[in-house]
Design a protein around this motif. Structure first.
Motif, PDB file in Angstrom:
ATOM      1  N   LYS A  68     -10.583 -17.421 -14.048  1.00 16.09           N
ATOM      2  CA  LYS A  68     -10.962 -18.004 -12.761  1.00 16.09           C
ATOM      3  C   LYS A  68     -11.721 -19.304 -12.956  1.00 16.09           C
ATOM      4  CE  LYS A  68     -11.190 -13.691 -10.118  1.00 16.09           C
ATOM      5  NZ  LYS A  68     -12.064 -12.754  -9.350  1.00 16.09           N
ATOM      6  N   LYS A  69     -12.489 -19.372 -14.036  1.00 15.07           N
ATOM      7  CA  LYS A  69     -13.291 -20.566 -14.339  1.00 15.07           C
ATOM      8  C   LYS A  69     -13.015 -20.946 -15.789  1.00 15.07           C
ATOM      9  CE  LYS A  69     -17.593 -19.973 -15.232  1.00 15.07           C
ATOM     10  NZ  LYS A  69     -19.041 -19.643 -15.118  1.00 15.07           N
ATOM     11  N   ALA A  70     -12.395 -22.069 -16.011  1.00 18.13           N
ATOM     12  CA  ALA A  70     -12.041 -22.486 -17.367  1.00 18.13           C
ATOM     13  C   ALA A  70     -13.299 -22.737 -18.194  1.00 18.13           C
ATOM     14  CB  ALA A  70     -11.180 -23.744 -17.322  1.00 18.13           C
ATOM     15  N   GLY A  71     -13.208 -22.429 -19.472  1.00 20.60           N
ATOM     16  CA  GLY A  71     -14.316 -22.674 -20.380  1.00 20.60           C
ATOM     17  C   GLY A  71     -13.777 -23.138 -21.715  1.00 20.60           C
ATOM     18  N   PRO A  72     -14.554 -23.878 -22.494  1.00 23.58           N
ATOM     19  CA  PRO A  72     -14.113 -24.309 -23.825  1.00 23.58           C
ATOM     20  C   PRO A  72     -13.764 -23.110 -24.703  1.00 23.58           C
ATOM     21  CG  PRO A  72     -16.151 -25.415 -23.181  1.00 23.58           C
ATOM     22  CD  PRO A  72     -15.925 -24.321 -22.184  1.00 23.58           C
ATOM     23  N   VAL A  73     -12.861 -23.324 -25.636  1.00 18.08           N
ATOM     24  CA  VAL A  73     -12.441 -22.247 -26.528  1.00 18.08           C
ATOM     25  C   VAL A  73     -13.644 -21.635 -27.257  1.00 18.08           C
ATOM     26  CG1 VAL A  73     -11.179 -21.764 -28.669  1.00 18.08           C
ATOM     27  CG2 VAL A  73     -10.070 -23.031 -26.825  1.00 18.08           C
ATOM     28  N   GLU A  74     -14.616 -22.459 -27.598  1.00 20.57           N
ATOM     29  CA  GLU A  74     -15.805 -21.945 -28.295  1.00 20.57           C
ATOM     30  C   GLU A  74     -16.541 -20.922 -27.428  1.00 20.57           C
ATOM     31  OE1 GLU A  74     -15.064 -25.133 -27.889  1.00 20.57           O
ATOM     32  OE2 GLU A  74     -14.410 -25.605 -29.943  1.00 20.57           O
ATOM     33  N   GLN A  75     -16.597 -21.172 -26.112  1.00 23.24           N
ATOM     34  CA  GLN A  75     -17.244 -20.217 -25.217  1.00 23.24           C
ATOM     35  C   GLN A  75     -16.409 -18.944 -25.060  1.00 23.24           C
ATOM     36  OE1 GLN A  75     -18.382 -21.950 -21.463  1.00 23.24           O
ATOM     37  NE2 GLN A  75     -19.504 -23.643 -22.417  1.00 23.24           N
ATOM     38  N   VAL A  76     -15.100 -19.099 -25.046  1.00 25.35           N
ATOM     39  CA  VAL A  76     -14.214 -17.929 -24.982  1.00 25.35           C
ATOM     40  C   VAL A  76     -14.417 -17.062 -26.215  1.00 25.35           C
ATOM     41  CG1 VAL A  76     -11.809 -17.167 -25.006  1.00 25.35           C
ATOM     42  CG2 VAL A  76     -12.502 -19.080 -23.541  1.00 25.35           C
ATOM     43  N   ARG A  77     -14.437 -17.682 -27.364  1.00 22.62           N
ATOM     44  CA  ARG A  77     -14.641 -16.937 -28.617  1.00 22.62           C
ATOM     45  C   ARG A  77     -16.015 -16.269 -28.625  1.00 22.62           C
ATOM     46  NH1 ARG A  77     -13.806 -20.946 -31.648  1.00 22.62           N
ATOM     47  NH2 ARG A  77     -11.547 -20.713 -31.858  1.00 22.62           N
ATOM     48  N   ALA A  78     -17.025 -16.964 -28.132  1.00 17.92           N
ATOM     49  CA  ALA A  78     -18.373 -16.394 -28.073  1.00 17.92           C
ATOM     50  C   ALA A  78     -18.403 -15.189 -27.135  1.00 17.92           C
ATOM     51  CB  ALA A  78     -19.379 -17.448 -27.623  1.00 17.92           C
ATOM     52  N   ALA A  79     -17.687 -15.257 -26.020  1.00 19.52           N
ATOM     53  CA  ALA A  79     -17.641 -14.124 -25.087  1.00 19.52           C
ATOM     54  C   ALA A  79     -16.989 -12.916 -25.743  1.00 19.52           C
ATOM     55  CB  ALA A  79     -16.876 -14.521 -23.826  1.00 19.52           C
ATOM     56  N   LEU A  80     -15.911 -13.134 -26.495  1.00 12.16           N
ATOM     57  CA  LEU A  80     -15.234 -12.028 -27.178  1.00 12.16           C
ATOM     58  C   LEU A  80     -16.171 -11.358 -28.182  1.00 12.16           C
ATOM     59  CD1 LEU A  80     -11.800 -13.773 -27.832  1.00 12.16           C
ATOM     60  CD2 LEU A  80     -12.219 -11.938 -26.184  1.00 12.16           C
ATOM     61  N   LYS A  81     -17.011 -12.146 -28.830  1.00 12.24           N
ATOM     62  CA  LYS A  81     -17.909 -11.599 -29.849  1.00 12.24           C
ATOM     63  C   LYS A  81     -19.013 -10.734 -29.263  1.00 12.24           C
ATOM     64  CE  LYS A  81     -17.207 -15.192 -33.360  1.00 12.24           C
ATOM     65  NZ  LYS A  81     -17.823 -16.301 -34.134  1.00 12.24           N
ATOM     66  N   THR A  82     -19.221 -10.802 -27.949  1.00 14.26           N
ATOM     67  CA  THR A  82     -20.253  -9.955 -27.333  1.00 14.26           C
ATOM     68  C   THR A  82     -19.799  -8.512 -27.164  1.00 14.26           C
ATOM     69  OG1 THR A  82     -19.509 -10.397 -25.048  1.00 14.26           O
ATOM     70  CG2 THR A  82     -21.122 -11.924 -26.017  1.00 14.26           C
ATOM     71  N   SER A  83     -18.505  -8.240 -27.322  1.00 13.99           N
ATOM     72  CA  SER A  83     -17.985  -6.896 -27.089  1.00 13.99           C
ATOM     73  C   SER A  83     -18.012  -6.055 -28.356  1.00 13.99           C
ATOM     74  CB  SER A  83     -16.551  -6.967 -26.568  1.00 13.99           C
ATOM     75  OG  SER A  83     -15.983  -5.669 -26.528  1.00 13.99           O
ATOM     76  N   PRO A  84     -18.675  -4.892 -28.339  1.00 13.42           N
ATOM     77  CA  PRO A  84     -18.665  -4.009 -29.502  1.00 13.42           C
ATOM     78  C   PRO A  84     -17.305  -3.372 -29.747  1.00 13.42           C
ATOM     79  CG  PRO A  84     -19.768  -2.953 -27.655  1.00 13.42           C
ATOM     80  CD  PRO A  84     -19.507  -4.367 -27.238  1.00 13.42           C
ATOM     81  N   ALA A  85     -16.399  -3.475 -28.773  1.00 15.31           N
ATOM     82  CA  ALA A  85     -15.063  -2.900 -28.934  1.00 15.31           C
ATOM     83  C   ALA A  85     -14.134  -3.814 -29.719  1.00 15.31           C
ATOM     84  CB  ALA A  85     -14.452  -2.611 -27.563  1.00 15.31           C
ATOM     85  N   LEU A  86     -14.577  -5.062 -29.961  1.00 13.32           N
ATOM     86  CA  LEU A  86     -13.714  -6.062 -30.587  1.00 13.32           C
ATOM     87  C   LEU A  86     -14.250  -6.517 -31.939  1.00 13.32           C
ATOM     88  CD1 LEU A  86     -13.017  -8.395 -27.517  1.00 13.32           C
ATOM     89  CD2 LEU A  86     -11.604  -6.495 -28.336  1.00 13.32           C
ATOM     90  N   LYS A  87     -13.327  -6.937 -32.793  1.00 15.61           N
ATOM     91  CA  LYS A  87     -13.665  -7.637 -34.031  1.00 15.61           C
ATOM     92  C   LYS A  87     -12.901  -8.964 -33.996  1.00 15.61           C
ATOM     93  CE  LYS A  87     -14.012  -5.349 -37.855  1.00 15.61           C
ATOM     94  NZ  LYS A  87     -13.656  -4.531 -39.043  1.00 15.61           N
ATOM     95  N   VAL A  88     -13.641 -10.070 -33.963  1.00 16.62           N
ATOM     96  CA  VAL A  88     -13.018 -11.383 -33.843  1.00 16.62           C
ATOM     97  C   VAL A  88     -12.680 -11.911 -35.233  1.00 16.62           C
ATOM     98  CG1 VAL A  88     -13.287 -13.748 -33.025  1.00 16.62           C
ATOM     99  CG2 VAL A  88     -14.253 -11.848 -31.696  1.00 16.62           C
ATOM    100  N   LEU A  89     -11.390 -12.141 -35.472  1.00 19.86           N
ATOM    101  CA  LEU A  89     -10.887 -12.729 -36.713  1.00 19.86           C
ATOM    102  C   LEU A  89     -10.144 -13.995 -36.316  1.00 19.86           C
ATOM    103  CD1 LEU A  89      -9.424  -9.521 -38.416  1.00 19.86           C
ATOM    104  CD2 LEU A  89     -11.667 -10.535 -38.793  1.00 19.86           C
ATOM    105  N   ASP A  90     -10.785 -15.147 -36.438  1.00 26.91           N
ATOM    106  CA  ASP A  90     -10.210 -16.351 -35.853  1.00 26.91           C
ATOM    107  C   ASP A  90     -10.539 -17.587 -36.685  1.00 26.91           C
ATOM    108  OD1 ASP A  90      -8.693 -17.721 -33.976  1.00 26.91           O
ATOM    109  OD2 ASP A  90     -10.427 -18.166 -32.721  1.00 26.91           O
ATOM    110  N   THR A  91     -10.068 -17.575 -37.939  1.00 25.05           N
ATOM    111  CA  THR A  91     -10.162 -18.752 -38.790  1.00 25.05           C
ATOM    112  C   THR A  91      -8.763 -19.033 -39.326  1.00 25.05           C
ATOM    113  OG1 THR A  91     -12.346 -17.913 -39.462  1.00 25.05           O
ATOM    114  CG2 THR A  91     -11.511 -19.853 -40.629  1.00 25.05           C
ATOM    115  N   PRO A  92      -7.853 -19.491 -38.445  1.00 27.22           N
ATOM    116  CA  PRO A  92      -6.447 -19.614 -38.835  1.00 27.22           C
ATOM    117  C   PRO A  92      -6.215 -20.592 -39.988  1.00 27.22           C
ATOM    118  CG  PRO A  92      -6.842 -20.629 -36.690  1.00 27.22           C
ATOM    119  CD  PRO A  92      -8.063 -19.851 -37.034  1.00 27.22           C
ATOM    120  N   GLY A  93      -7.072 -21.624 -40.125  1.00 32.71           N
ATOM    121  CA  GLY A  93      -6.924 -22.563 -41.239  1.00 32.71           C
ATOM    122  C   GLY A  93      -7.068 -21.884 -42.589  1.00 32.71           C
TER     123      GLY A  93
END
Length: 342
Positions: free
Chosen positions: A257-282
């Motif tokens: 509903k409200k666009a945000g920078p990818v860095e903020q999206v990634r930060a939001a995902l990291k707040t969830s204990p149900a998720l493990k963020v693996l996002d270093t594609p380089g």
């Protein structure tokens, strides 16, 4: 949980049932409190429970007398018969099949999302659980909903053959051997050969609809789950059967509903204990089904946004369909219900 409290695991010889037993053992539930049930063809077999083994009894309605909790890791047809019988015997029931997901009288619960429903007043003595794809999708979408609001999510789910149970695993094993030996396999579990192939159909099609029951289930389940937290969003997509044994991969396109920078999206995902963020594609670090085996979290990464449409975010997720997508939800919901029996 009282020492005389008994737990029935129905479908104990199946892919999910064995993971349920492992999860109960990991939580130090004594073997004498756990009873394994299966179909007629499983009667007389035994299943491992830590260093112990449990004899498999036939799952018939009268077998649930004295059980405090019944965990159904069974196909929908079996659940429709066994769930009412278990409730009539006085047990709390958790069902992982699709049998009751559309029944408004049966709470649809995803542990870690709307767990509070397990302590609420119910019309019966049972709850049902969402599918593995819905489980992963909702866990990914929820922190984005909280941070930005979400309109809809589109998913393409690449589903392993274990979604069809031990028969699906056996069919891929046989087809792989046949194809490597120059023989064309004859499919029976899946509508087409799945070995070295992709099949854009998982389960049957809904009557009069171009959507499969699997795909339609995601939309229904997500709507019911998000309604419990006072929101409405649409989850829809395509299910594809892929030639891997365990673990589902999901591509998600999420409209914020409200666009945000990818860095903020990634930060939001990291707040969830149900998720493990693996996002270093380089560095070639991203979710893959082979990494989620027995992991209680959903892996998420490859987070991207379209410059021309920054409200759309694309992600890739992976979930162990047998454990996080089914068995752990069964056990976590079941043990929470067991507290009501104290």
């Amino acid at each position: 949980m009282k020492d005389d409290f008994k737990i029935a695991v129905v479908g104990a010889t199946g892919v999910v049932g064995r993971e349920v037993l492992a999860a109960l053992h990991a939580r130090d539930v004594p073997a004498e409190q756990v009873h394994a049930f299966g179909s007629e063809r499983s009667k007389g077999l035994s299943v491992e429970y830590g260093e112990d083994s449990l004899d498999v009894e036939r799952a018939v309605p009268e077998a649930f007398r004295g059980m405090g909790l019944v965990l159904l890791a069974t196909p929908a047809e079996a659940s429709r018969t066994l769930a009412p019988a278990a409730q009539a015997a006085g047990a709390w029931v958790v069902d992982v099949s699709s049998a009751f997901r559309g029944d408004g009288n049966v709470p649809l619960v995803l542990p870690g999302f709307n767990t509070e429903l397990l302590g609420a007043t119910m019309k019966g003595r049972m709850v049902c659980l969402p599918s593995a794809v819905t489980t992963a999708s909702v866990h990914v979408v929820e922190p984005l909903r909280r941070a930005f609001g979400v309109v809809r999510a589109q998913v393409t789910a690449m589903m392993s053959v274990s979604s069809a149970g031990v028969r699906g695993v056996a069919e891929l094993e046989k087809q792989t051997a046949d194809l490597m030996s120059g023989r064309e396999p004859d499919p029976s579990v899946f509508p087409h050969r799945v070995g070295f192939n992709l099949v854009p159909q998982v389960g049957g099609f809904m009557v009069g609809s171009p959507w499969t029951e699997e795909e339609g289930g995601w939309t229904l389940e997500a709507a019911r789950l998000f309604a419990t937290v006072g929101d409405a969003l649409v989850l829809a997509g395509t299910a594809v059967q892929v030639p891997s044994f365990y673990g589902h991969g999901l591509t998600l396109n999420v409209q914020l509903k409200k666009a945000g920078p990818v860095e903020q999206v990634r930060a939001a995902l990291k707040t969830s204990p149900a998720l493990k963020v693996l996002d270093t594609p380089g560095e070639r670090i991203y979710p893959m089904p082979m990494l989620v085996t027995s992991d209680p979290t959903v892996h998420v990464g490859r987070v991207r946004a379209f410059p021309q449409a920054p409200e759309w975010v694309t992600l890739f997720a992976a979930v162990d369909n047998a454990t996080r997508g089914a068995a752990l939800n069964l056990v976590e919901a079941g043990l929470k219900l067991a507290e009501r029996a104290v």
